[in-house]
Write a protein that holds these residues in place. Structure first.
Motif, mmCIF file in Angstrom:
data_model
loop_
_atom_site.group_PDB
_atom_site.id
_atom_site.type_symbol
_atom_site.label_atom_id
_atom_site.label_comp_id
_atom_site.label_asym_id
_atom_site.label_seq_id
_atom_site.Cartn_x
_atom_site.Cartn_y
_atom_site.Cartn_z
ATOM 1 N N THR A 234 -47.646 -27.533 -14.562
ATOM 2 C CA THR A 234 -47.576 -28.254 -15.830
ATOM 3 C C THR A 234 -48.688 -27.814 -16.766
ATOM 4 O O THR A 234 -48.457 -27.521 -17.942
ATOM 5 C CB THR A 234 -47.707 -29.769 -15.587
ATOM 6 N N VAL A 235 -49.907 -27.751 -16.232
ATOM 7 C CA VAL A 235 -51.038 -27.344 -17.071
ATOM 8 C C VAL A 235 -50.828 -25.927 -17.595
ATOM 9 O O VAL A 235 -51.059 -25.637 -18.770
ATOM 10 C CB VAL A 235 -52.363 -27.441 -16.281
ATOM 11 N N LEU A 236 -50.379 -25.043 -16.729
ATOM 12 C CA LEU A 236 -50.163 -23.659 -17.133
ATOM 13 C C LEU A 236 -49.112 -23.543 -18.227
ATOM 14 O O LEU A 236 -49.303 -22.865 -19.238
ATOM 15 C CB LEU A 236 -49.702 -22.836 -15.934
ATOM 16 N N LEU A 237 -47.989 -24.243 -18.020
ATOM 17 C CA LEU A 237 -46.935 -24.204 -19.031
ATOM 18 C C LEU A 237 -47.446 -24.724 -20.361
ATOM 19 O O LEU A 237 -47.205 -24.137 -21.410
ATOM 20 C CB LEU A 237 -45.744 -25.046 -18.564
ATOM 21 N N ALA A 238 -48.174 -25.820 -20.313
ATOM 22 C CA ALA A 238 -48.705 -26.378 -21.555
ATOM 23 C C ALA A 238 -49.635 -25.375 -22.225
ATOM 24 O O ALA A 238 -49.567 -25.153 -23.428
ATOM 25 C CB ALA A 238 -49.436 -27.683 -21.257
ATOM 26 N N ALA A 239 -50.483 -24.735 -21.405
ATOM 27 C CA ALA A 239 -51.430 -23.778 -21.977
ATOM 28 C C ALA A 239 -50.701 -22.620 -22.645
ATOM 29 O O ALA A 239 -51.063 -22.168 -23.726
ATOM 30 C CB ALA A 239 -52.357 -23.262 -20.883
ATOM 31 N N ARG A 240 -49.642 -22.149 -21.990
ATOM 32 C CA ARG A 240 -48.930 -21.011 -22.560
ATOM 33 C C ARG A 240 -48.098 -21.400 -23.758
ATOM 34 O O ARG A 240 -48.185 -20.804 -24.813
ATOM 35 C CB ARG A 240 -48.015 -20.374 -21.488
ATOM 36 N N LEU A 241 -47.305 -22.462 -23.594
ATOM 37 C CA LEU A 241 -46.347 -22.797 -24.644
ATOM 38 C C LEU A 241 -46.997 -23.489 -25.831
ATOM 39 O O LEU A 241 -46.634 -23.250 -26.969
ATOM 40 C CB LEU A 241 -45.229 -23.676 -24.070
ATOM 41 N N VAL A 242 -47.937 -24.339 -25.574
ATOM 42 C CA VAL A 242 -48.524 -25.094 -26.671
ATOM 43 C C VAL A 242 -49.716 -24.355 -27.276
ATOM 44 O O VAL A 242 -49.854 -24.267 -28.482
ATOM 45 C CB VAL A 242 -48.972 -26.496 -26.193
ATOM 46 N N PHE A 243 -50.584 -23.791 -26.419
ATOM 47 C CA PHE A 243 -51.793 -23.167 -26.943
ATOM 48 C C PHE A 243 -51.732 -21.643 -26.958
ATOM 49 O O PHE A 243 -52.695 -21.001 -27.364
ATOM 50 C CB PHE A 243 -53.002 -23.626 -26.122
ATOM 51 N N GLY A 244 -50.641 -21.080 -26.466
ATOM 52 C CA GLY A 244 -50.495 -19.633 -26.544
ATOM 53 C C GLY A 244 -51.443 -18.857 -25.672
ATOM 54 O O GLY A 244 -51.811 -17.730 -25.973
#
Lengths: 367, 315, 245
Positions: A234-244
């Motif tokens: 979840t953290v990884l996805l958020a980092a990639r998708l939301v923060f690029g």
């Protein structure tokens, strides 16, 4: 009024007589202050740096000597070309490189302008900036030595911030965040789960059954492994998708590292639970003994290089310290297993050792 | 399965817990199929003794063999055949009745279906609540569920540590009725309880206090250990009666029992009728004119009190 | 105080649709030892909470030590003592500290606390253990001490909630002798217990079933009314009508 005084007196006595809690409440602030004091540094020391010098001469050797003597830098070596440094950069054992042009001394003597390249590992943007500043100052001194006080400035510094050219902070925080989340889920929850069993009295029943300690441990931790990995994703996805945030390396390596870290944290959680009698003690031990050092000493926010030697030694035994190198390496620098095999090996050893010790310490009888 | 050895053999067991000697020299032999009760107050050492029997604690001294295995050397062999109900009903409050039972069945490598036959009489009462969370059950229901969980894997030895404490008198009685329904040669039952009246429902009883067995025998026979004359004495002024009896020169003990006072005389073999005369006279001299007394047979509680008082006098 | 120590008149307490206490009426005379019995969930605890001024009734009224629980619960709490098995004293404080604490809470002056402490400790033979931590006392001493602390401020009525759990037969009887002595000195005692043989020690008793009083009177009267040899039998018949043998 005197009833109030009576109540205050009673509460004070309760507090003073609960030795365990008192110790933690008195020591914790002290430890925190010390840790924060030493760890919170934005200045860096002993930056591992290499010099790329295609044609060593008096001037370039003078620079090498200056670097070697400076406490801010740790000269790893002088090489002929950049390619030789690639692996060290990715593994994080090299943080900066100074690239000199051909025939430095000759050109300076002739009065030419020279361009010196500075490559900085900016995966951690804060230290990246600071290191850049140190090198600039060093080069200025060297230049002054070489051309004399009245000379015209002839050295131009060309800086390249590797891995994180735009100096994104998210690249700094996200790896640490994954570690923190996994520590909470795996270590704290495991410790709480086992001590809760003890408090409820059901632990006694489990002990009196044919269940072996290894079975009990595996049964208890498996849901938390799954939960921990889900959280990491979840953290990884958020980092990639939301923060690029980038993922330049192989995601498989990342997940393996996460799994190893989860197992190591679980082992620590079990160890805590074998000593803690109540849930409350387990939580405090997890917070003080695990979360705080992970926060401060793993390189999460404050660079390891900035720690004084004794604390840096302690940091070596914190699983998060190794995990973070792998995560940053894989995500930001595109490092491979070949680059990170040492860190992975250490993490794997820790995971197995901690889990094994935890299982052994889980007694088959009541204390 | 060979039945040559008794179910439980305890030889000179001592257990030291920190500074206290929790069990202080206990020996006994329990036969298969027997229902053995350990009666005693909190702190007597019952729980510590049971924890040694269930292989949870090591003896400090002495030998204990359960189902023909040494508890210290072969705990796993014992644990597979053991059903244990520790104090405080070890249940998972956030799991349902059925889920608790299924868990314990699986832990012992069996299934609920396989074990249901053994616990049928208890399960009848629990079945309507199968889906309810264990935390939402009444005390009596929790007790029955804990018993089911202890029996679901068909153990040969059942150890119950104060199963009826904290539960009302009617539930207590029902619990013992259930134990009666479960009687069989294949099941040895060891029960600890602080209630004297439950002692009567055991085959043999041991009275425990301060880590020792003060007496051990069948309920009917145990009271033969009480050899002094015993009378039940009545008077309107209960407090006055008590003081007066204790002041009597030949009194061994005077203790309230319901609406009477049980008086035991120190003179072995004296006639109850004569004692009554003496007491009436003694009372009258002190202004208590309505004393009435009659001889009675001693009960387990009388014996326990007698032994306790003796023990405390020596200690 | 004149008149009965406790008078309950149609005392009722509802929690939503559930009636925990249903129009309970009874009286307890001064200096009486009154047994308040009932199965778990019968409404005993709720009723007691109302009588000690902790919980307001939904309907009905009660007077305890002359104070009304509806209009003067503060007054009730000042005049009563309370001891419960679940909690009574602080384990990690000494005997002296516990006494001092509860004394101050009840508004006694230090000199009065000291005096009462010596009297009460003397009564139970615990004077030598003044400075021992309560945790270190055997259970029997703890129980007796808890009763003494409840009597510290010389209340007119004292409520004892299952005070004798878990102790040996001698200790239990010693405690009841203490209860007798307390009653003899004029304090009214209302006690709940799971031990039905202890119910026989009471001057009068009541048995609550499903929120109502199903039996009341002296032990002899209650036994006679139900034609039973023991209170145990009466209890069984009342609480599980179909189960009696």
């Amino acid at each position: 009024m005197s009833a109030l005084a009576g109540l205050v007196r009673k509460e004070t006595r309760h507090l003073l007589r609960d030795r365990q809690t008192l110790a933690i409440l008195l020591l914790l602030p002290l430890v925190s202050v010390l840790l924060f004091g030493f760890a919170v540094r934005t200045d860096v020391r002993a930056i591992p740096v290499a010099i790329v010098d295609p044609s060593p001469d008096a001037a370039s050797r003078a620079l090498a000597a200056q670097v070697a003597q400076s406490p801010q830098f740790r000269l790893r070596g002088v090489v002929r070309s950049e390619q030789a440094l690639e692996r060290d950069f990715r593994a994080g054992t090299l943080r900066q490189a100074i690239v000199l042009p051909e025939g430095t001394a000759r050109r300076l003597a002739r009065g030419d302008r020279i361009v010196i390249g500075v490559i900085t590992d900016a995966a951690d943007p804060n230290t990246g900036r600071v290191m850049g500043g140190h090198v600039a100052a060093m080069l200025a001194r060297w230049e002054a030595d070489q051309v004399g006080p009245s000379g015209v400035p002839r050295v131009t510094m060309l800086t390249r911030m590797r891995f994180n050219p735009t100096l994104e902070s998210v690249n700094l925080f996200v790896p640490g965040l994954i570690a923190l989340v996994l520590t909470i889920v795996a270590a704290m929850m495991t410790a709480i789960s086992i001590t809760r069993e003890k408090e409820r009295g059901t632990m006694e029943l489990l002990l009196a059954s044919p269940l072996r300690p290894a079975t009990v441990v595996l049964g208890k931790v498996t849901p938390y492994v799954v939960l921990g990995m889900a959280n990491a994703l979840t953290v990884l996805l958020a980092a990639r998708l939301v923060f690029g945030m980038p993922l330049r390396g192989h995601p498989g390596l990342l997940l393996v590292a996460a799994l190893l870290y989860v197992i190591a944290s679980l082992g620590l959680g079990i160890l805590i639970s074998t000593r803690a009698e109540t849930e409350r003690t387990a939580i405090m031990a997890a917070l003080a003994g695990l979360l705080l050092p992970t926060l401060m000493l793993s390189g999460f926010i404050f660079p390891l290089e900035a720690l004084p030697a004794p604390l840096r030694a302690v940091a070596q035994v914190i699983p998060a310290r190794w995990f973070l190198v792998i995560v940053r390496g894989v995500m930001v620098k595109g490092a491979t297993l070949a680059d990170l095999h040492r860190e992975v090996a250490v993490l794997a050893t820790m995971a197995i050792a901690l889990l094994g010790i935890g299982i052994r310490r889980l007694a088959i009888r009541l204390p | 399965m060979t039945r040559a050895a008794p179910a439980v053999v305890v030889e000179e067991l001592h257990v030291q817990r920190g500074a206290t000697r929790a069990v202080d020299g206990v020996s006994c032999t329990i036969a298969h199929g027997e229902r053995f009760g350990v009666i005693g107050p909190d702190g007597a050492g019952k729980t510590t003794l049971f924890r040694v029997l269930t292989t949870l604690l090591l003896p400090s001294q002495g030998r204990v063999r359960v189902l023909d295995h040494d508890v210290a050397g072969a705990p796993w062999a014992v644990r597979g055949q053991l059903g244990y109900m520790p104090g405080r009903f070890a249940l998972y409050p956030d799991l349902s009745v059925a889920e608790n039972l299924a868990f314990y069945a699986e832990v012992f490598g069996t299934s609920v279906e396989a074990g249901l036959g053994r616990i049928a009489p208890i399960w009848e009462q629990l079945a309507p609540f199968a889906g309810r969370r264990a935390g939402a059950l009444s005390g009596g229901m929790k007790q029955k569920l804990a018993l089911c969980c202890a029996l679901i894997h068909r153990p040969t030895l059942l150890v119950l540590d104060e199963p009826t404490t904290g539960v009302d008198a009617v539930s207590r009685r029902e619990f013992w009725d259930l134990l009666d329904a479960l009687r069989s040669d294949d099941l040895t039952v060891i029960v600890a309880t602080p209630y004297m009246d439950e002692a009567a429902r055991c085959d043999r009883v041991a009275l425990m206090q301060h880590g020792r067995f003060l007496a051990m025998d069948a309920p009917s026979a145990i009271t033969t250990g009480f050899r002094h004359p015993l009378l039940a004495v009545r008077a309107a002024d209960r407090l006055g009666l008590l003081a007066m009896l204790r002041a009597f020169p030949h009194a061994r003990g005077a203790w309230p029992f319901g609406d009477t006072v049980h008086y035991s005389d120190a003179r072995l073999g004296s006639e109850p009728g004569e004692i009554r005369e003496e007491l009436v006279a003694w009372a009258a001299d002190r202004g208590l004119g309505d004393l009435a007394a009659e001889p009675i047979a001693p009960g387990i509680e009388d014996l326990f009190i007698d032994r306790l008082a003796e023990h405390e006098a020596v200690a | 105080m004149t008149g009965p120590a406790i008078v309950a008149d149609g005392l009722t307490r509802r929690f939503g649709a559930f009636t925990a206490v249903d129009a309970v009426s009874f009286a307890v005379g001064r200096g009486e030892v009154f047994g308040f019995l009932g199965a778990n969930g019968a409404g005993k605890t709720t009723a007691i909470r109302m009588l000690i001024g902790l919980l307001p009734p939904t309907a009905g009224e009660a007077t305890v030590a002359g104070a009304s629980i509806t209009s003067d619960p503060e007054g009730v709490r000042r005049r009563i003592g309370y001891m419960s098995q679940r909690f009574s004293l602080y384990d990690d404080l000494t005997v002296r500290e516990n006494v001092a604490l509860f004394g101050t809470i009840y508004g006694l002056r230090p000199a009065a606390i000291d005096a009462r402490r010596e009297i009460l400790l003397g009564r139970i033979g615990l004077a030598h253990a003044r400075d021992a931590l309560v945790r270190q006392l055997p259970l029997g001493w703890k129980q007796q001490l808890a009763l003494m602390v409840a009597l510290l401020h010389e209340p007119e009525v004292v409520f004892l909630d299952e005070p004798t759990g878990g102790v040996d037969p001698i200790t239990r009887r010693r405690f009841w002798e203490l209860i007798y002595a307390t009653a003899a000195s004029g304090t009214t005692v209302l006690v709940t217990t799971h031990y039905l043989d202890e119910a026989e020690y009471c001057d009068r008793l009541s048995i609550m079933v499903d929120g109502r009083i199903a039996a009341i009177g002296t032990p002899g009267e209650v036994r006679a009314t139900w034609g039973a040899a023991t209170l145990d039998e009466v209890f069984l018949r009342l609480t599980r009508p179909g189960a009696a043998a």
